[in-house]
Design an enzyme around this catalytic site. Structure first.
Site, PDB file in Angstrom:
ATOM      1  N   CYS A   1       1.125   0.157  -8.512  1.00 10.89           N
ATOM      2  CA  CYS A   1       2.336   0.682  -7.871  1.00 10.89           C
ATOM      3  C   CYS A   1       3.534   0.652  -8.817  1.00 10.89           C
ATOM      4  CB  CYS A   1       2.652  -0.114  -6.606  1.00 10.89           C
ATOM      5  SG  CYS A   1       2.860  -1.888  -6.862  1.00 10.89           S
TER       6      CYS A   1
ATOM      7  N   GLU B   1       5.719  -3.361   0.698  1.00 11.71           N
ATOM      8  CA  GLU B   1       5.638  -3.139  -0.749  1.00 11.71           C
ATOM      9  C   GLU B   1       4.874  -1.839  -0.948  1.00 11.71           C
ATOM     10  OE1 GLU B   1       7.296  -4.699  -2.799  1.00 11.71           O
ATOM     11  OE2 GLU B   1       7.828  -6.542  -1.755  1.00 11.71           O
TER      12      GLU B   1
ATOM     13  N   GLY C   1       0.825  -1.209   0.000  1.00 11.00           N
ATOM     14  CA  GLY C   1       0.000   0.000   0.000  1.00 11.00           C
ATOM     15  C   GLY C   1       0.855   1.253   0.000  1.00 11.00           C
TER      16      GLY C   1
END
Length: 451
Positions: free
Chosen positions: A219, A184, A162
């Site tokens: 991401c 991550e 997140g």
């Protein structure tokens, strides 16, 4: 192994339900959902089933003369009970993939799916209960109160995917129990485009790593582009042509592009676009429909550095293009920011490729493409600095959820009085010679001489 086999069975039997849940949460096109979430999870599970026995084999290590005779090995053992906190942009894959790694290493797992993707969260709770051993794998649904309650417990490891803001909260909670973490996170992942590229191929791959990847909500997606002032007009024109080819003249009605996940995220993106000295920099797109939570692919040229779009991770369909005088100036642009999760470089110049690999620090790097590096299970997936810590995927998942225990084996033979008192001058000479590993010095010490 039986739990991994059940996950593989679940992925095979429930593909339709998974695809439907992803469409409810994100309007994710069926093909995109299949490739980016289901196939990737299947690949991860199948590799673990194929390689697990090999991963588990203790690693032999050389010993030294000081412990002769002896043997040594590194033994992988489960950490215990681990917590996986997943995110909403790839709500199925980023829940299941870490669980596969944790199970492979022999741990029990609690999975907390994202409440922002409620259909997928609900489906995961149902499927885990149906397919897996509920004494070893559990799903806890909920929002901030439930996540906060989970973080108050003592875990043997936490994997969180997140934002960096919440990552700090997770790390602070873990520190109270000295719990190790894999974070991550994300950041602003740039794509640098040199003028020597095959422009059509480069542009198509950039679109695949931005708008065709959950509409920029990834991401590892391309956050912004860097190119030279001279080349920017050609690049923008090529992007316009290929975006129309991919999503039609009216991308707002395209069935091949995801929507923004929620009203909150939509308003955040709209605010970024409406900022002073930003909206007048739009060279393509900008259309918005809050009722449908849709924003068209939008390209902006040379927006102010202090704008939100250039200071925060965008996580949506907005693409700023930053221009520089020479392509080498892109090094300074990237290095002036926190280390990104990924860097993408498009060039045929070998020296430039080498320069990026040697001088730019990032979680991962891909030359002449986007995002595909995460499909190589032999490569670790993880960030550095602000973009995260630790990594997983393939054997890196197994290692990330394992403790590497050092084991030395000795017998009762070969016991030397050298290590025991009284420490005579003769013993000291021989001990120093043995530790140095110099055979000539050992012989001299044994016969009572010294160099």
């Amino acid at each position: 192994m039986s739990q991994l086999e059940n996950i593989a069975k679940m992925l095979e039997e429930k593909e339709k339900e998974i695809t439907e849940a992803l469409y409810k949460d994100l309007s994710k096109p069926e093909v995109e959902a299949f490739i980016s979430e289901i196939v990737t999870a299947k690949s991860s599970c199948n590799e673990a089933l194929k390689e697990l026995r090999q991963w588990m084999i203790p690693q032999k290590v050389n010993t030294s003369i000081t412990t002769f005779p002896s043997s040594a090995e590194i033994v992988s053992e489960p950490l215990g009970v681990v917590l996986v906190i997943a995110t909403w942009n790839f709500p199925f894959l980023l829940s299941v993939d870490p669980v596969i790694g944790a199970i492979s290493a022999g741990n029990a797992v609690v999975l907390k799916p994202s409440e922002i993707a409620p259909a997928t969260s609900s489906l995961l709770a149902k499927l885990v209960e149906e397919y897996l051993d509920n004494s070893a794998v559990k799903v806890v649904e909920g929002a901030v109160p439930e996540t906060t309650a989970l973080l108050e417990q003592k875990w043997d490891k936490i994997l969180y995917t997140g934002s960096a803001r919440v990552g700090r909260i997770v790390m602070a909670a873990a520190a109270k129990h000295l719990t190790p973490v894999i974070l991550e996170l994300g950041g602003k992942s740039p794509a640098v485009v040199h003028s020597d590229v095959d422009l059509q191929v480069a542009v198509r791959r950039i679109i695949a790593g931005k708008w065709a990847l959950n509409n920029g909500q990834a991401c590892i997606g391309v956050d912004y582009i860097i190119t030279t002032k001279d080349f920017a007009p050609k690049l923008i024109e090529a992007l316009k042509i290929e975006l129309e080819q991919f999503f039609g003249k009216d991308p707002m009605n395209s069935k091949d592009i995801s929507r923004v996940v929620s009203s909150t995220q939509f308003k955040r993106l709209a605010k970024m676009l409406d900022e002073d000295k930003v909206s007048d920099k739009i060279v393509l797109g900008g259309q918005m429909d809050e009722n449908q939570l849709k924003i068209a692919p939008t390209i902006l040229l040379d927006i102010p550095e202090e704008s939100q779009l250039m200071q925060e991770e965008i996580f949506g369909p907005l693409m700023p293009i930053v221009t520089v005088e020479t392509i080498e100036d892109s090094f300074d642009v990237i290095n002036s920011r926190p280390k990104p999760l990924a860097v993408y470089v498009f060039t045929n110049n070998e020296q430039l490729k080498k320069g990026f690999v040697e001088n730019i620090s990032s979680g991962g790097m891909l030359i002449n493409d986007t995002v595909l590096h995460v499909s190589i299970t032999g490569l670790p997936f993880g960030g550095v600095g602000e973009s995260g810590m630790g990594s997983y995927h393939g054997k890196f998942s197994f290692d990330g959820f394992s403790h590497k225990k050092a084991v030395l084996y000795r017998s009762f033979s070969g016991d030397s009085s050298l290590r025991y008192p009284p420490y005579t001058p003769e013993k000291q000479r021989l001990l120093k010679a043995v530790i140095s590993g110099d055979i000539f010095s050992i012989i001299l010490a044994l016969i009572g001489w010294s160099k």
